[in-house]
Design a protein around this motif. Structure first.
Motif, PDB file in Angstrom:
ATOM      1  N   CYS A  45     -37.142 -28.827 -17.380  1.00  0.00           N
ATOM      2  CA  CYS A  45     -37.663 -27.893 -16.380  1.00  0.00           C
ATOM      3  C   CYS A  45     -39.037 -26.960 -17.184  1.00  0.00           C
ATOM      4  O   CYS A  45     -40.077 -26.501 -16.717  1.00  0.00           O
ATOM      5  CB  CYS A  45     -36.645 -26.783 -16.258  1.00  0.00           C
ATOM      6  N   ARG A  46     -38.694 -26.623 -18.600  1.00  0.00           N
ATOM      7  CA  ARG A  46     -39.601 -25.857 -19.269  1.00  0.00           C
ATOM      8  C   ARG A  46     -40.890 -26.654 -19.487  1.00  0.00           C
ATOM      9  O   ARG A  46     -41.982 -26.124 -19.392  1.00  0.00           O
ATOM     10  CB  ARG A  46     -38.884 -25.864 -20.686  1.00  0.00           C
ATOM     11  N   ARG A  47     -40.693 -27.865 -19.795  1.00  0.00           N
ATOM     12  CA  ARG A  47     -41.850 -28.876 -19.746  1.00  0.00           C
ATOM     13  C   ARG A  47     -42.760 -28.568 -18.366  1.00  0.00           C
ATOM     14  O   ARG A  47     -44.103 -28.558 -18.582  1.00  0.00           O
ATOM     15  CB  ARG A  47     -41.705 -30.193 -20.015  1.00  0.00           C
ATOM     16  N   PHE A  70     -38.863 -32.338   1.295  1.00  0.00           N
ATOM     17  CA  PHE A  70     -39.845 -31.561   1.766  1.00  0.00           C
ATOM     18  C   PHE A  70     -40.931 -32.201   2.336  1.00  0.00           C
ATOM     19  O   PHE A  70     -42.221 -31.802   2.071  1.00  0.00           O
ATOM     20  CB  PHE A  70     -40.032 -30.285   0.960  1.00  0.00           C
ATOM     21  N   GLY A  71     -41.084 -33.423   2.746  1.00  0.00           N
ATOM     22  CA  GLY A  71     -41.925 -34.269   3.298  1.00  0.00           C
ATOM     23  C   GLY A  71     -42.798 -34.984   2.030  1.00  0.00           C
ATOM     24  O   GLY A  71     -44.051 -35.320   2.331  1.00  0.00           O
ATOM     25  N   ASN A  72     -42.276 -35.146   0.753  1.00  0.00           N
ATOM     26  CA  ASN A  72     -43.033 -35.655  -0.173  1.00  0.00           C
ATOM     27  C   ASN A  72     -42.227 -36.639  -1.300  1.00  0.00           C
ATOM     28  O   ASN A  72     -41.018 -35.977  -1.457  1.00  0.00           O
ATOM     29  CB  ASN A  72     -43.669 -34.611  -0.925  1.00  0.00           C
ATOM     30  N   PRO A  73     -42.600 -37.518  -1.736  1.00  0.00           N
ATOM     31  CA  PRO A  73     -41.781 -38.187  -2.803  1.00  0.00           C
ATOM     32  C   PRO A  73     -41.895 -37.260  -3.991  1.00  0.00           C
ATOM     33  O   PRO A  73     -42.980 -36.642  -4.490  1.00  0.00           O
ATOM     34  CB  PRO A  73     -42.781 -39.486  -3.124  1.00  0.00           C
ATOM     35  N   SER A  74     -40.608 -37.005  -4.568  1.00  0.00           N
ATOM     36  CA  SER A  74     -40.208 -35.847  -5.528  1.00  0.00           C
ATOM     37  C   SER A  74     -39.805 -36.588  -6.674  1.00  0.00           C
ATOM     38  O   SER A  74     -38.888 -37.466  -6.674  1.00  0.00           O
ATOM     39  CB  SER A  74     -39.921 -34.762  -4.768  1.00  0.00           C
ATOM     40  N   ILE A  75     -39.810 -35.697  -7.656  1.00  0.00           N
ATOM     41  CA  ILE A  75     -38.897 -35.837  -9.118  1.00  0.00           C
ATOM     42  C   ILE A  75     -38.171 -34.469  -9.391  1.00  0.00           C
ATOM     43  O   ILE A  75     -38.707 -33.522  -9.384  1.00  0.00           O
ATOM     44  CB  ILE A  75     -39.697 -36.183 -10.337  1.00  0.00           C
ATOM     45  N   ILE A  76     -36.902 -34.701  -9.200  1.00  0.00           N
ATOM     46  CA  ILE A  76     -36.156 -33.567  -9.443  1.00  0.00           C
ATOM     47  C   ILE A  76     -36.001 -33.485 -10.985  1.00  0.00           C
ATOM     48  O   ILE A  76     -35.489 -34.583 -11.451  1.00  0.00           O
ATOM     49  CB  ILE A  76     -34.718 -33.273  -8.699  1.00  0.00           C
ATOM     50  N   VAL A  77     -35.964 -32.293 -11.610  1.00  0.00           N
ATOM     51  CA  VAL A  77     -35.589 -32.304 -13.087  1.00  0.00           C
ATOM     52  C   VAL A  77     -34.627 -31.157 -13.216  1.00  0.00           C
ATOM     53  O   VAL A  77     -34.565 -30.294 -12.610  1.00  0.00           O
ATOM     54  CB  VAL A  77     -36.901 -31.959 -14.106  1.00  0.00           C
ATOM     55  N   THR A  78     -33.543 -31.513 -13.941  1.00  0.00           N
ATOM     56  CA  THR A  78     -32.322 -30.667 -13.989  1.00  0.00           C
ATOM     57  C   THR A  78     -31.762 -30.051 -15.079  1.00  0.00           C
ATOM     58  O   THR A  78     -30.803 -29.534 -15.506  1.00  0.00           O
ATOM     59  CB  THR A  78     -31.429 -31.352 -13.117  1.00  0.00           C
ATOM     60  N   LEU A  80     -39.636 -31.156  -8.929  1.00  0.00           N
ATOM     61  CA  LEU A  80     -38.955 -29.777  -8.348  1.00  0.00           C
ATOM     62  C   LEU A  80     -38.030 -29.398  -9.625  1.00  0.00           C
ATOM     63  O   LEU A  80     -37.041 -30.237  -9.888  1.00  0.00           O
ATOM     64  CB  LEU A  80     -38.075 -30.164  -7.290  1.00  0.00           C
ATOM     65  N   THR A  81     -38.192 -28.309 -10.017  1.00  0.00           N
ATOM     66  CA  THR A  81     -37.448 -27.973 -11.275  1.00  0.00           C
ATOM     67  C   THR A  81     -35.998 -27.125 -10.507  1.00  0.00           C
ATOM     68  O   THR A  81     -36.214 -26.379  -9.911  1.00  0.00           O
ATOM     69  CB  THR A  81     -38.218 -26.537 -11.962  1.00  0.00           C
ATOM     70  N   LEU A  90     -28.291 -12.508 -12.181  1.00  0.00           N
ATOM     71  CA  LEU A  90     -29.535 -13.560 -11.801  1.00  0.00           C
ATOM     72  C   LEU A  90     -29.192 -15.002 -12.173  1.00  0.00           C
ATOM     73  O   LEU A  90     -29.547 -15.818 -11.376  1.00  0.00           O
ATOM     74  CB  LEU A  90     -30.720 -13.257 -12.386  1.00  0.00           C
ATOM     75  N   ARG A  91     -28.424 -15.119 -13.254  1.00  0.00           N
ATOM     76  CA  ARG A  91     -28.074 -16.493 -13.603  1.00  0.00           C
ATOM     77  C   ARG A  91     -26.980 -17.049 -12.590  1.00  0.00           C
ATOM     78  O   ARG A  91     -27.193 -18.368 -12.353  1.00  0.00           O
ATOM     79  CB  ARG A  91     -27.611 -16.529 -15.101  1.00  0.00           C
ATOM     80  N   VAL A  92     -26.078 -16.391 -12.357  1.00  0.00           N
ATOM     81  CA  VAL A  92     -25.042 -16.768 -11.472  1.00  0.00           C
ATOM     82  C   VAL A  92     -25.496 -17.247 -10.132  1.00  0.00           C
ATOM     83  O   VAL A  92     -25.196 -18.110  -9.513  1.00  0.00           O
ATOM     84  CB  VAL A  92     -23.873 -15.986 -11.663  1.00  0.00           C
ATOM     85  N   ILE A  93     -26.234 -16.178  -9.376  1.00  0.00           N
ATOM     86  CA  ILE A  93     -26.551 -16.347  -7.949  1.00  0.00           C
ATOM     87  C   ILE A  93     -27.921 -17.328  -8.035  1.00  0.00           C
ATOM     88  O   ILE A  93     -28.149 -18.006  -6.825  1.00  0.00           O
ATOM     89  CB  ILE A  93     -26.750 -15.207  -7.328  1.00  0.00           C
ATOM     90  N   THR A  94     -28.625 -17.331  -9.035  1.00  0.00           N
ATOM     91  CA  THR A  94     -29.889 -18.070  -9.068  1.00  0.00           C
ATOM     92  C   THR A  94     -30.487 -17.741  -7.538  1.00  0.00           C
ATOM     93  O   THR A  94     -30.542 -18.957  -6.717  1.00  0.00           O
ATOM     94  CB  THR A  94     -29.557 -19.474  -9.107  1.00  0.00           C
ATOM     95  N   PHE A  95     -31.293 -16.658  -7.631  1.00  0.00           N
ATOM     96  CA  PHE A  95     -31.857 -16.431  -6.170  1.00  0.00           C
ATOM     97  C   PHE A  95     -32.943 -17.381  -5.765  1.00  0.00           C
ATOM     98  O   PHE A  95     -33.108 -17.916  -4.606  1.00  0.00           O
ATOM     99  CB  PHE A  95     -32.584 -14.956  -6.322  1.00  0.00           C
ATOM    100  N   SER A  96     -33.912 -18.057  -6.879  1.00  0.00           N
ATOM    101  CA  SER A  96     -34.923 -18.923  -6.547  1.00  0.00           C
ATOM    102  C   SER A  96     -34.285 -20.454  -6.732  1.00  0.00           C
ATOM    103  O   SER A  96     -34.109 -20.640  -7.955  1.00  0.00           O
ATOM    104  CB  SER A  96     -36.182 -18.621  -7.371  1.00  0.00           C
ATOM    105  N   LEU A  97     -34.223 -21.221  -5.865  1.00  0.00           N
ATOM    106  CA  LEU A  97     -33.546 -22.481  -6.027  1.00  0.00           C
ATOM    107  C   LEU A  97     -34.272 -23.512  -7.009  1.00  0.00           C
ATOM    108  O   LEU A  97     -33.807 -24.120  -7.866  1.00  0.00           O
ATOM    109  CB  LEU A  97     -33.190 -23.212  -4.385  1.00  0.00           C
ATOM    110  N   THR A  98     -35.468 -23.385  -6.410  1.00  0.00           N
ATOM    111  CA  THR A  98     -36.411 -24.324  -7.181  1.00  0.00           C
ATOM    112  C   THR A  98     -37.887 -23.915  -7.178  1.00  0.00           C
ATOM    113  O   THR A  98     -38.248 -22.908  -6.600  1.00  0.00           O
ATOM    114  CB  THR A  98     -36.638 -25.725  -6.495  1.00  0.00           C
ATOM    115  N   ALA A  99     -38.660 -24.411  -8.062  1.00  0.00           N
ATOM    116  CA  ALA A  99     -40.228 -24.149  -8.125  1.00  0.00           C
ATOM    117  C   ALA A  99     -40.724 -25.200  -7.999  1.00  0.00           C
ATOM    118  O   ALA A  99     -39.978 -26.566  -8.517  1.00  0.00           O
ATOM    119  CB  ALA A  99     -40.684 -23.526  -9.424  1.00  0.00           C
ATOM    120  N   PHE A 100     -42.030 -25.585  -7.038  1.00  0.00           N
ATOM    121  CA  PHE A 100     -42.665 -26.729  -6.981  1.00  0.00           C
ATOM    122  C   PHE A 100     -43.751 -27.143  -7.816  1.00  0.00           C
ATOM    123  O   PHE A 100     -44.513 -26.219  -7.923  1.00  0.00           O
ATOM    124  CB  PHE A 100     -43.012 -26.831  -5.764  1.00  0.00           C
ATOM    125  N   ARG A 101     -44.092 -28.125  -8.599  1.00  0.00           N
ATOM    126  CA  ARG A 101     -45.146 -28.491  -9.338  1.00  0.00           C
ATOM    127  C   ARG A 101     -45.639 -29.950  -8.831  1.00  0.00           C
ATOM    128  O   ARG A 101     -44.782 -30.753  -7.879  1.00  0.00           O
ATOM    129  CB  ARG A 101     -44.883 -28.651 -10.703  1.00  0.00           C
TER     130      ARG A 101
END
Length: 490
Positions: free
Chosen positions: A105-107, A92-100, A394-395, A363-374
């Protein structure tokens, strides 16, 4: 002829070598742009790659999510670099770190000292700079405090129940007489009607249809590449936002004028509450803040509810044992109801323990929100790697919700996995995010879903027209036919 073909062995390898060289150079552009300034710290970055110039890893992300296997995007990272749980990308236009993983994610979601909201500029342009996702931490706390009670408070939720219930009963009766129809489309219209009434007391079909169409265009742009050129989803989304802002500003202006002329009105909706609220210093919300809050709430308040209701009914229909268990619980609610009581109460909705498990599992199976951005506020160490200051984080909720160590056989819909007080490890279940930026309308959304399922289970069944219909995953998980189906009485 022989003279012509004799040149092929000479030029062909050079051409191939040139192509590989250009590809190598192109893949190094983002490395030079974003890693060279880190000095020796670049050696402590997580594994991964920053993709192509400007577009980064977006082509592989979009390609994966346009197939029947969206998880192939994250799975490829694991296959190439190992189960590190932290990967560098360019998204999305930025250098990013994906946490999986749940822990990472919690942190990221709860450590406000190290991370702040980091939504892409393109997303901010669509959702609004004064909405919950865009404002600084202190402003977010203030806005959340001012709006919490009118949205999720006990008194507010109790007041919403009769209207939600009335509309659900009317809609189900109407749909049962329609024959084949797009179940998801009509669910979204229903949830939009409810959220519009709660927030701005509007029931005009023309207004709701027009606004709902603009929201559809807006949501397609949120997960698209930020190409502001006619014909692209992002361009259409910007035009949709402009129309939505104009519509909501007109509503806010009209409401302020009405209140000046008649300040004694007893009926208050969410818009009245937003106009009235003030903090301890007497500061109120300005029009831009109110418009962006309305735009965000009305979007989240109908999209997530509508999709979750659709998938919950489908999953229950596909699993008769869970359907019967959920129905028996709702029948017990009616049997235990005091004589003379009409309609559901908030207390009754909180007694729906198994139905709550159905909703959580959906909600778990479909995961409506793909990610949150920090965004990293400073250099952060995580799992032995460096997350540089200013990089996006990206969480990746899909991987978290499909973790087989937490949820055995994770792709299986199984509400009973939540039996006997099962509580997943911290960070393993994040349908509404976590921390100070937890979705502010989560209680209202679950209330709406529960009321619908209560009445559906007692009297109706759904039969899909095409059970083999392909599923699309952007902007949200749904059947490509919007769930063509028939609703019938049991």
């Amino acid at each position: 002829m022989a003279e012509t073909t004799s040149w092929i062995p000479v030029w062909f390898p050079l051409m191939v070598l040139g192509c590989f060289s250009l590809k190598w150079l192109a893949k190094k552009v983002n490395v030079w742009l974003y890693e060279s300034s880190l000095g020796e710290n670049k050696h402590y970055l997580p594994p991964g790659d920053l993709g192509w110039p400007f577009i980064g890893n977006m082509p592989s992300f979009l390609r994966a999510f346009k197939t029947s296997d969206p998880d192939s995007f994250a799975r490829t990272l694991v296959q190439r670099y190992g189960p590190k749980g932290v990967y560098k990308t360019h998204m999305f236009g930025n250098p990013s770190i994906i946490v999986t993983t749940p822990d990472t994610c919690r942190r990221v979601l709860t450590d406000d000292d190290a991370f702040r909201p980091g939504w892409p500029t393109s997303t901010m342009e669509l959702i609004g700079r004064k909405s919950f996702i865009g404002i600084p931490y202190e402003e977010h706390k203030r806005l959340r405090r001012l709006t919490a009670a009118p949205v999720n408070g006990h008194e507010a939720l109790s007041l919403y129940i009769p209207y939600i219930e009335e509309n659900v009963i009317t809609a189900l009766d109407k749909w049962s007489k329609m024959g084949e129809f797009e179940f998801l489309t009509h669910l979204r219209k229903l949830t939009f009607r409810i959220i519009m009434y709660i927030f701005i007391s509007t029931e005009s079909e023309n207004v709701m249809d027009a606004l709902e169409r603009e929201y559809t265009a807006l949501n397609y742009g949120v997960r698209a590449m930020a190409v502001n050129i006619p014909g692209f989803a992002y361009h259409r989304a910007l035009k949709a936002r402009k129309k939505l802002v104009a519509a909501f500003q007109s509503i806010v202006t009209e409401r302020r004028n009405q209140r000046k002329q008649n300040s004694s009105s007893n009926k208050k909706d969410m818009l009245d509450n937003l106009i009235d609220v003030e903090d301890e210093n007497g500061k109120t919300l300005d029009d831009e803040e109110i418009v962006d809050v309305l735009l965000m709430y009305l979007n989240a308040g109908h999209e997530s509810s509508g999709h979750t209701i659709m998938w919950a009914t489908i999953f229950l229909q596909e699993h008769p044992e869970f359907l019967q268990r959920a129905k028996a619980e709702q029948e017990m609610i009616l049997e235990n109801r005091p004589k003379g009581q009409k309609g559901l109460t908030l207390k009754e909705t909180r007694q729906m323990e198994f139905l709550s498990q159905v909703v959580d599992e959906t909600l778990r199976v479909i995961t409506f929100s793909l990610t949150a951005f920090r965004e990293a506020k400073t250099d952060v160490e995580m799992n032995g790697y460096l997350i540089p200051k200013g990089w996006k984080v990206l969480t990746w909720f899909r991987d978290v919700h499909m973790d087989p160590e937490v949820f055995p056989d994770p792709r299986k819909f199984d509400p009973s996995r939540w039996d006997k007080g099962f509580i997943p490890k911290a960070g393993a279940f994040l349908p509404f995010g976590a921390g100070s930026h937890l979705c502010p309308g989560n209680d209202l959304a679950k209330l709406e879903i529960s009321i619908f399922l209560h009445h559906f289970l007692l009297k109706y069944r759904v039969k899909r027209s095409n059970t083999e219909c392909p599923v699309m995953y952007l902007p949200h998980t749904r059947p490509t036919d919007n769930c063509l189906a028939r609703i019938s009485y049991q």
